[in-house]
Design a protein around this motif. Sequence first.
Motif, short mmCIF file in Angstrom:
data_model
loop_
_atom_site.label_atom_id
_atom_site.label_comp_id
_atom_site.label_asym_id
_atom_site.label_seq_id
_atom_site.Cartn_x
_atom_site.Cartn_y
_atom_site.Cartn_z
N SER A 171 0.81 -1.22 0.00
CA SER A 171 0.00 0.00 0.00
C SER A 171 0.84 1.27 0.00
CB SER A 171 -0.93 0.01 1.21
OG SER A 171 -0.18 -0.04 2.42
N LYS A 172 2.11 1.19 0.44
CA LYS A 172 2.98 2.36 0.48
C LYS A 172 4.41 2.06 0.03
CE LYS A 172 0.57 4.63 4.33
NZ LYS A 172 0.74 5.31 5.65
N PHE A 173 4.61 0.92 -0.62
CA PHE A 173 5.96 0.46 -0.89
C PHE A 173 6.10 0.05 -2.35
CE2 PHE A 173 9.10 -3.14 -0.66
CZ PHE A 173 10.21 -2.35 -0.38
N THR A 174 7.17 0.49 -3.01
CA THR A 174 7.44 0.10 -4.40
C THR A 174 8.91 -0.31 -4.55
OG1 THR A 174 8.12 2.29 -5.21
CG2 THR A 174 5.76 1.80 -5.21
N ILE A 175 9.17 -1.09 -5.59
CA ILE A 175 10.53 -1.40 -5.99
C ILE A 175 10.66 -1.07 -7.47
CG2 ILE A 175 10.93 -3.16 -4.23
CD1 ILE A 175 10.35 -5.28 -6.38
N GLY A 176 11.88 -0.82 -7.91
CA GLY A 176 12.08 -0.51 -9.32
C GLY A 176 13.53 -0.14 -9.57
N SER B 210 28.74 7.22 -20.77
CA SER B 210 28.49 6.42 -19.57
C SER B 210 27.18 5.65 -19.67
CB SER B 210 28.47 7.31 -18.32
OG SER B 210 27.31 8.13 -18.29
N PHE B 211 27.12 4.62 -18.85
CA PHE B 211 25.91 3.82 -18.65
C PHE B 211 25.82 3.51 -17.17
CE2 PHE B 211 24.42 -0.48 -17.67
CZ PHE B 211 23.12 -0.42 -18.16
N SER B 212 24.63 3.65 -16.60
CA SER B 212 24.45 3.29 -15.19
C SER B 212 23.07 2.68 -14.98
CB SER B 212 24.62 4.52 -14.29
OG SER B 212 23.59 5.46 -14.48
N ILE B 213 22.99 1.83 -13.96
CA ILE B 213 21.72 1.21 -13.58
C ILE B 213 21.57 1.40 -12.07
CG2 ILE B 213 22.84 -1.06 -13.38
CD1 ILE B 213 20.12 -2.26 -14.22
N THR B 214 20.35 1.75 -11.65
CA THR B 214 20.11 2.13 -10.26
C THR B 214 18.86 1.46 -9.73
OG1 THR B 214 21.05 4.30 -10.81
CG2 THR B 214 19.95 4.09 -8.67
N PRO B 215 18.97 0.28 -9.11
CA PRO B 215 17.80 -0.30 -8.42
C PRO B 215 17.51 0.46 -7.14
CG PRO B 215 19.73 -1.70 -8.17
CD PRO B 215 20.14 -0.59 -9.08
N GLU B 216 16.23 0.57 -6.79
CA GLU B 216 15.86 1.30 -5.57
C GLU B 216 14.55 0.76 -5.00
OE1 GLU B 216 15.26 5.42 -6.63
OE2 GLU B 216 13.16 5.07 -7.08
N ALA B 217 14.31 1.10 -3.74
CA ALA B 217 13.04 0.82 -3.07
C ALA B 217 12.50 2.14 -2.55
CB ALA B 217 13.25 -0.15 -1.91
N ARG B 218 11.18 2.32 -2.66
CA ARG B 218 10.57 3.58 -2.21
C ARG B 218 9.53 3.32 -1.12
NH1 ARG B 218 9.41 7.86 -7.15
NH2 ARG B 218 11.60 8.05 -7.84
N PHE B 219 9.59 4.19 -0.11
CA PHE B 219 8.61 4.15 0.97
C PHE B 219 7.83 5.47 0.92
CE2 PHE B 219 12.21 1.58 2.18
CZ PHE B 219 11.63 0.41 2.63
N TYR B 220 6.55 5.40 0.58
CA TYR B 220 5.73 6.60 0.49
C TYR B 220 5.18 6.97 1.88
CZ TYR B 220 5.98 6.60 -4.56
OH TYR B 220 6.44 6.67 -5.85
N LEU B 221 5.26 8.24 2.20
CA LEU B 221 4.89 8.70 3.54
C LEU B 221 3.42 9.10 3.64
CD1 LEU B 221 8.05 10.89 4.24
CD2 LEU B 221 7.69 8.45 4.70
N TYR C 144 8.34 10.73 -0.50
CA TYR C 144 8.90 9.40 -0.34
C TYR C 144 10.37 9.48 0.04
CZ TYR C 144 10.64 10.28 -5.11
OH TYR C 144 11.26 10.83 -6.21
N VAL C 145 10.88 8.40 0.61
CA VAL C 145 12.31 8.19 0.81
C VAL C 145 12.67 6.91 0.07
CG1 VAL C 145 12.46 9.43 3.00
CG2 VAL C 145 11.90 7.00 3.00
N ALA C 146 13.88 6.88 -0.51
CA ALA C 146 14.23 5.77 -1.38
C ALA C 146 15.70 5.40 -1.24
CB ALA C 146 13.92 6.12 -2.83
N PRO C 147 16.02 4.34 -0.49
CA PRO C 147 17.40 3.83 -0.51
C PRO C 147 17.69 3.20 -1.88
CG PRO C 147 15.96 2.38 0.76
CD PRO C 147 15.15 3.58 0.40
N PHE C 148 18.92 3.37 -2.37
CA PHE C 148 19.24 2.87 -3.71
C PHE C 148 20.69 2.45 -3.79
CE2 PHE C 148 20.15 7.41 -3.84
CZ PHE C 148 21.36 7.47 -4.52
N PHE C 149 20.97 1.69 -4.84
CA PHE C 149 22.31 1.22 -5.17
C PHE C 149 22.57 1.59 -6.63
CE2 PHE C 149 24.70 -2.11 -7.39
CZ PHE C 149 25.88 -2.15 -6.66
#
Length: 258
Positions: free
Chosen positions: A68-73, A110-121, A130-135
Amino acid sequence: MMKKINFLLVLLCCQFGFSQNNLPTTTEEEVVSEKVTEINENKNLVKLNLLALTMGNFSFQYERSIGSKFTIGGSINLMPNRKLPFSKKIESLVDDKTTAAQLQGIRLSSFSITPEARFYLGKQVFKGFYVAPFFRYGSYSLKFPLNYTYENQDQSINLDGKVNTISGGLAIGAQWKIAKNVYLDWLIMGPHFGSAKGNLTGNKALNADEQAAIAESLNDLDIPVVDYEYEVNANGAKAKIKGPWAGVRASIGIGYRF
């Protein structure tokens, strides 16, 4: 006769009351419908980074709700071959004028890829702050024309190669629904930190004096933060780069939900 009529009226009233109590109100129907739409449908969102386009880069993002408040991408970023971005800013960080001039000649893609998770407030997924930790993994192709002086003549040798980076960070932002299935995403800031390493190679037949001149030029480079080792021989020059890596993500994206 009156008793029969009264009895029928009581039955009708009871039946009517039972039916009314079991029918959901309009508000309840809307809430149920909205929850079904948000949870079971339209879980995907694809976006184009408009801010990247203004800089001649291409960035695409995919986001999928898993709660309900969480996504990945994640996002994919492509930068075509060009001069070093923010070269003027980098010049201001370099004390040595010769090094600053050398950096002006760098060509980069350059080329980059950035997976992340988002937490909607907020109350719903895909909407609000939202806050989103990523790599992030990035690969940078470099062409570095190293200038040197030989027999009072300006010469150069092209050092080509790749630098790979790995970093992690935390982004903050906000997203709004602006039309049916259309969203605006503002990633305000996403600082990230990590490490970089790579190799640059230049092939050129060199005599002993040319080797000494190139080695001197490499030794005189004063690039901030980055550490490098080099080797010069009769066949050319090699440089090994390693050190810390840092950057900041930012984007203004337009997206479609499906």
